[in-house]
Design a protein around this motif. Structure first.
Motif, PDB file in Angstrom:
ATOM      1  N   ILE A  35       0.965  -1.197   0.008  1.00  0.00           N
ATOM      2  CA  ILE A  35       0.179  -0.160  -0.049  1.00  0.00           C
ATOM      3  C   ILE A  35       0.902   1.277  -0.026  1.00  0.00           C
ATOM      4  O   ILE A  35       1.482   1.404   0.939  1.00  0.00           O
ATOM      5  CB  ILE A  35      -0.964   0.014   1.353  1.00  0.00           C
ATOM      6  CG1 ILE A  35      -1.882  -0.992   1.198  1.00  0.00           C
ATOM      7  CG2 ILE A  35      -1.773   1.286   1.413  1.00  0.00           C
ATOM      8  CD1 ILE A  35      -2.720  -1.708   2.239  1.00  0.00           C
ATOM      9  N   ALA A  36       0.682   2.249  -0.896  1.00  0.00           N
ATOM     10  CA  ALA A  36       1.312   3.390  -0.905  1.00  0.00           C
ATOM     11  C   ALA A  36       0.742   4.436  -0.500  1.00  0.00           C
ATOM     12  O   ALA A  36       1.339   5.100   0.159  1.00  0.00           O
ATOM     13  CB  ALA A  36       1.840   3.459  -2.623  1.00  0.00           C
ATOM     14  N   ASN A  37      -0.554   4.636  -1.071  1.00  0.00           N
ATOM     15  CA  ASN A  37      -1.339   5.799  -0.405  1.00  0.00           C
ATOM     16  C   ASN A  37      -2.662   5.236  -0.036  1.00  0.00           C
ATOM     17  O   ASN A  37      -3.297   4.339  -0.765  1.00  0.00           O
ATOM     18  CB  ASN A  37      -1.284   6.849  -1.692  1.00  0.00           C
ATOM     19  CG  ASN A  37      -0.190   7.532  -1.964  1.00  0.00           C
ATOM     20  OD1 ASN A  37       0.603   7.812  -0.855  1.00  0.00           O
ATOM     21  ND2 ASN A  37       0.219   7.797  -3.190  1.00  0.00           N
ATOM     22  N   VAL A  38      -3.250   5.987   0.776  1.00  0.00           N
ATOM     23  CA  VAL A  38      -4.788   5.832   0.943  1.00  0.00           C
ATOM     24  C   VAL A  38      -5.501   6.956   1.011  1.00  0.00           C
ATOM     25  O   VAL A  38      -4.927   8.163   1.417  1.00  0.00           O
ATOM     26  CB  VAL A  38      -4.747   5.456   2.522  1.00  0.00           C
ATOM     27  CG1 VAL A  38      -6.193   5.163   2.858  1.00  0.00           C
ATOM     28  CG2 VAL A  38      -3.995   3.879   2.900  1.00  0.00           C
ATOM     29  N   PHE A  39      -6.538   7.032   0.178  1.00  0.00           N
ATOM     30  CA  PHE A  39      -7.366   8.081   0.086  1.00  0.00           C
ATOM     31  C   PHE A  39      -8.823   7.987   0.542  1.00  0.00           C
ATOM     32  O   PHE A  39      -9.449   6.869   0.364  1.00  0.00           O
ATOM     33  CB  PHE A  39      -7.787   8.595  -1.617  1.00  0.00           C
ATOM     34  CG  PHE A  39      -6.391   9.095  -2.171  1.00  0.00           C
ATOM     35  CD1 PHE A  39      -5.854  10.220  -1.941  1.00  0.00           C
ATOM     36  CD2 PHE A  39      -5.574   8.141  -2.862  1.00  0.00           C
ATOM     37  CE1 PHE A  39      -4.833  10.738  -2.458  1.00  0.00           C
ATOM     38  CE2 PHE A  39      -4.453   8.702  -3.617  1.00  0.00           C
ATOM     39  CZ  PHE A  39      -4.019  10.037  -3.339  1.00  0.00           C
TER      40      PHE A  39
END
Length: 153
Positions: free
Chosen positions: A149-153
């Motif tokens: 997981i790189a980014n969470v929006f």
């Protein structure tokens, strides 16, 4: 070459011409394999004699030194056995710890029933995130490792 007499194995049997031909072929096969085994044994004996001759060129060892060498070898074997046993125990403990950590759930989030008939669930564990989507007679589950997981929006 070694020849096997037919009378030695079957003294009372009478031979027809086809049996005699077949038996001679079998005798040839047996003789071939016996000769091959004999040559193989000779080659092994020759190799052992050459190895023994090379060992005889070394000076004679002191018997007390060989006892000391044996004692050192035995202590080395005992220490190696202890090291292997401790390594196996450490590995077993590590695997057990990883199993405990891998299934630990940190948080679980579910959708509410009145707004959503089929519940969706997000489970966050120490090493992964699991998305569960319930459908009419089935469900789907997607697992994502946290390291991916790189980014969470």
């Amino acid at each position: 070459m070694v020849k096997v007499k037919r009378d030695a194995f079957f003294p009372e049997a009478t031979l027809t011409p086809s049996e005699g031909l077949r038996n001679s072929n079998e005798n040839k096969k047996i003789s071939y394999w016996l000769e091959k085994l004999f040559k193989q044994g000779e080659r092994i004996r020759k190799d052992k004699n050459e190895a023994g001759a090379s060992l005889d060129n070394h000076p004679a060892r002191d018997p007390s030194a060989s006892k000391a060498d044996q004692a050192m070898a035995e202590s080395g074997i005992n220490e190696h056995t202890k090291n292997v046993a401790t390594k196996i125990e450490d590995d077993t403990q590590l695997v057990n710890d990883l199993v405990k950590k891998s299934n630990r759930c940190i948080i679980s989030i579910k959708s509410m029933f009145p707004w959503d008939i089929f519940r969706n669930t997000i489970d966050v564990e120490e090493s992964r995130v699991i998305f569960k989507f319930d459908q009419y007679l089935s469900s789907q589950s997607h697992s994502v490792d946290i390291k991916d997981i790189a980014n969470v929006f």
